[in-house]
Design a protein around this motif. Structure first.
Motif, PDB file in Angstrom:
ATOM      1  N   HIS A 249      16.483  -4.051   5.435  1.00 37.34           N
ATOM      2  CA  HIS A 249      17.247  -3.612   4.631  1.00 37.34           C
ATOM      3  C   HIS A 249      16.566  -5.313   3.601  1.00 37.34           C
TER       4      HIS A 249
ATOM      5  N   GLU B 121      25.544  -6.665   1.852  1.00 37.39           N
ATOM      6  CA  GLU B 121      24.414  -5.901   0.857  1.00 37.39           C
ATOM      7  C   GLU B 121      26.363  -4.792   0.052  1.00 37.39           C
ATOM      8  N   TRP B 122      26.619  -5.262   0.203  1.00 33.47           N
ATOM      9  CA  TRP B 122      27.976  -4.628  -0.517  1.00 33.47           C
ATOM     10  C   TRP B 122      28.928  -5.799  -1.810  1.00 33.47           C
TER      11      TRP B 122
ATOM     12  N   HIS C  36      19.514   1.714  -1.658  1.00 32.69           N
ATOM     13  CA  HIS C  36      20.303   1.656  -1.398  1.00 32.69           C
ATOM     14  C   HIS C  36      21.579   1.854  -1.866  1.00 32.69           C
TER      15      HIS C  36
ATOM     16  N   TYR D  76      14.892   5.546   4.131  1.00 33.24           N
ATOM     17  CA  TYR D  76      16.509   4.849   4.232  1.00 33.24           C
ATOM     18  C   TYR D  76      16.635   5.433   2.540  1.00 33.24           C
TER      19      TYR D  76
ATOM     20  N   ASP E 155      21.774   7.180   4.183  1.00 31.45           N
ATOM     21  CA  ASP E 155      23.532   6.926   4.020  1.00 31.45           C
ATOM     22  C   ASP E 155      23.690   7.211   2.730  1.00 31.45           C
TER      23      ASP E 155
ATOM     24  N   TRP F  43      29.146  10.275   2.719  1.00 32.14           N
ATOM     25  CA  TRP F  43      31.000   9.811   3.015  1.00 32.14           C
ATOM     26  C   TRP F  43      31.789  10.778   2.353  1.00 32.14           C
TER      27      TRP F  43
ATOM     28  N   GLU G  41      25.457   3.660  14.711  1.00 34.37           N
ATOM     29  CA  GLU G  41      25.720   2.837  14.007  1.00 34.37           C
ATOM     30  C   GLU G  41      26.527   1.301  14.338  1.00 34.37           C
TER      31      GLU G  41
HETATM   32  C1  LIG Z   1      22.764   0.957   8.007  1.00 34.62           C
HETATM   33  C2  LIG Z   1      23.932  -0.018   6.687  1.00 34.62           C
HETATM   34  N1  LIG Z   1      25.181   1.706   6.635  1.00 34.62           N
HETATM   35  C3  LIG Z   1      25.510   0.777   5.589  1.00 34.62           C
HETATM   36  C4  LIG Z   1      27.031   1.204   5.644  1.00 34.62           C
HETATM   37  C5  LIG Z   1      28.004   2.097   5.176  1.00 34.62           C
HETATM   38  N2  LIG Z   1      29.555   1.534   5.453  1.00 34.62           N
HETATM   39  C6  LIG Z   1      30.370   2.205   5.668  1.00 34.62           C
HETATM   40  C7  LIG Z   1      31.511   1.847   5.260  1.00 34.62           C
HETATM   41  C8  LIG Z   1      33.296   2.604   5.289  1.00 34.62           C
HETATM   42  C9  LIG Z   1      33.197   3.702   5.156  1.00 34.62           C
HETATM   43  C10 LIG Z   1      31.917   4.527   5.813  1.00 34.62           C
HETATM   44  C11 LIG Z   1      30.450   3.379   6.283  1.00 34.62           C
HETATM   45  N3  LIG Z   1      29.486  -0.162   5.752  1.00 34.62           N
HETATM   46  N4  LIG Z   1      28.133  -0.137   5.814  1.00 34.62           N
HETATM   47  C12 LIG Z   1      25.154  -0.618   5.701  1.00 34.62           C
HETATM   48  O1  LIG Z   1      25.569  -1.019   3.981  1.00 34.62           O
HETATM   49  C13 LIG Z   1      23.974  -0.362   6.167  1.00 34.62           C
HETATM   50  O2  LIG Z   1      23.221  -0.223   5.222  1.00 34.62           O
END
Ligand SMILES: C[C@@H]1N[C@@H](c2cn(-c3ccccc3)nn2)[C@H](O)[C@@H]1O
Length: 446
Positions: free
Chosen positions: A33, A54-55, A102, A145, A196, A199, A255
């Motif tokens: 990352h 990263e958030w 990302h 990714y 990624d 959702w 994860e």
């Molecule tokens: C592989 C990992 N996936 C990312 C992620 C996603 N989420 C997340 C957070 C809240 C709801 C759904 C997904 N948290 N981190 C991270 O930032 C990293 O890239």
């Protein structure tokens, strides 16, 4: 009773082609990352962000515009892909998953479809190309990714509520398709895509679009490997469709967690992606909480491989392009262990032996070898082994010292004790079992 689905799983059971067999055999992978978030490293205006580094763009203390201006500070002058690839090679990884984009939308390749890329940073040059080349040169495969969710793109929506949302998001879908086809064209040796940010409702509602995009990508790159996180079926079901069948080529749900038992993986391929701290993917200046040790990570690796999965350990390089010391130290410790024991990990699969407390059984695909990866030596010094039906143990010896052999003591039906000789090492070690099959008549038979 199955329902008819247009956009559910298009294949039942595991993929049985050579590209997927290569992926299945990897065992150990590296996640990287790296991006604009690496610059603040989880801190902003002297305050520490307690989420994943990263958030940080989503932190109330950070203005998105200020975050996006980090592009003018992206200049990793010490970046040397060959040294990252050498660390990965020494660690014994067989593949690397690299962030091309990302959630923040910053592209590590000079995409034609946005200016929010390395091309418009002081660094100017493509990062992904040299990384793919350097890792491939080390014999390490590359998976790209890609985050569908893109906080920078004004056409991104979390949900589609209005006609305007729909018009904007249709532009976003074309942008996403363009970038994915661009990546596959620019980096033809990439073996797969790790999606990624899929959702939110906006994307979950795009079953038909995502399904046709997946088909298009597979046609452009035959053998491409795409996980279960990419697309939802027309009822919004993700990872497993409305008939309970796995979407994509492998389960992408593990994860920062690992399945407990073989039933949890439903006969599918899967990968586990894992952070060294509790939850930091991008570089975080201050690591708080528990930092996993090499022995803990080796046990996670053995557990994943023993349950038919790949273990992918994350690295978050620093903004100057170097790897932090803790990560280099762990990579070396894991590599030292892999140098001796790699044959227990590569081409590893579920062995079907009853799980024992001392550690994990890993069967070697295509041979008669089953490896006992031992972490917890019982005070008795006796390692219990219960073989699958009709399986007998012909030989047992120490992988680290082939002259050290063992004679299993039969203590019951298909159950043995392996007597450890002397005080065992303070490191995980491996005993090799060479097995044979009984119950098959070797006579003429009547
Ligand atoms: C592989 C990992 N996936 C990312 C992620 C996603 N989420 C997340 C957070 C809240 C709801 C759904 C997904 N948290 N981190 C991270 O930032 C990293 O890239």
């Amino acid at each position: 009773k199955e329902i008819s689905l247009q956009h559910g799983a298009h294949r039942l059971g595991r993929r049985n082609d050579a590209d997927m067999a290569r992926w299945r055999a990897y065992g150990l992978g590296q996640f990287i990352h790296w991006g604009l978030y690496s610059i603040p490293g989880g801190e902003w205006n002297g305050k520490i962000y307690n989420g994943a580094a990263e958030w940080i763009r989503t932190w109330k203390e950070v203005s998105p515009q200020a975050y996006d201006s980090l592009i003018y500070r992206f200049n990793p002058i010490k970046f040397n892909p060959d040294s990252w690839a050498a660390v990965a090679g020494r660690m014994g990884v067989k593949y690397v998953t690299i962030t091309t984009k990302h959630h923040d939308g910053f592209c590590l390749w000079p995409s034609k479809y946005t200016n929010f890329t390395v091309a418009h940073s002081p660094y100017k040059k493509d990062i992904i190309g040299p990384l793919v080349k350097a890792y491939n040169k080390q014999g390490i495969d590359v998976i790209l990714y890609f985050s569908i969710m893109d906080w920078h793109n004004p056409d991104w929506r979390y949900d589609i509520k209005t006609r305007d949302d729909s018009i904007a998001f249709n532009r976003f879908k074309q942008f996403t398709r363009n970038q994915l086809l661009e990546l596959l064209t620019r980096y033809p040796t990439a073996k797969g895509l790790w999606f990624d940010g899929t959702w939110d409702n906006s994307w979950v509602k795009q079953a038909a679009f995502a399904d046709s995009l997946e088909t298009e990508m597979r046609k452009l790159r035959p053998g491409l490997i795409i996980g279960s996180r990419f697309r939802a079926d027309e009822y919004g079901k993700r990872h497993f469709d409305s008939n309970g069948n796995l979407m994509g080529d492998y389960e992408q749900g593990w994860e920062r967690k690992i399945p407990e038992k073989i039933e949890d993986v439903h006969g599918n391929d899967w990968d586990c992606v894992m952070t060294i701290p509790e939850n930091q993917w991008g570089y975080a200046k201050t690591w708080s909480g528990h930092i996993k040790t090499a022995d803990e990570l080796l046990e996670m690796l053995a557990k994943c491989v023993s349950l038919d999965g790949n273990f992918v350990l994350n690295f978050g390089p620093k903004p100057d392009g170097t790897l932090r010391t803790e990560e280099q130290t762990l990579a070396k410790a894991i590599g030292d262990w892999m140098t001796v024991n790699k044959e227990a990990i590569y081409n590893g699969e579920y062995a079907g032996f009853a799980k024992q407390d001392w550690g994990y059984f890993i069967k070697n695909t295509g041979t008669n070898k089953t490896y006992m990866v031992i972490f917890n030596v019982p005070v008795s010094g006796l390692l219990r082994v219960t073989t699958p039906l009709h399986t007998v143990i012909n030989k047992a010896y120490d992988l680290g010292n082939l002259t050290q052999t063992y004679t299993p003591e039969e203590i019951g039906t298909s159950t043995y004790f392996i007597h450890l000789h002397q005080q065992t090492p303070k490191k995980p070690f491996v005993i090799v079992l060479e097995t044979g099959e009984t119950g098959k008549s070797h006579g003429t038979g009547y």
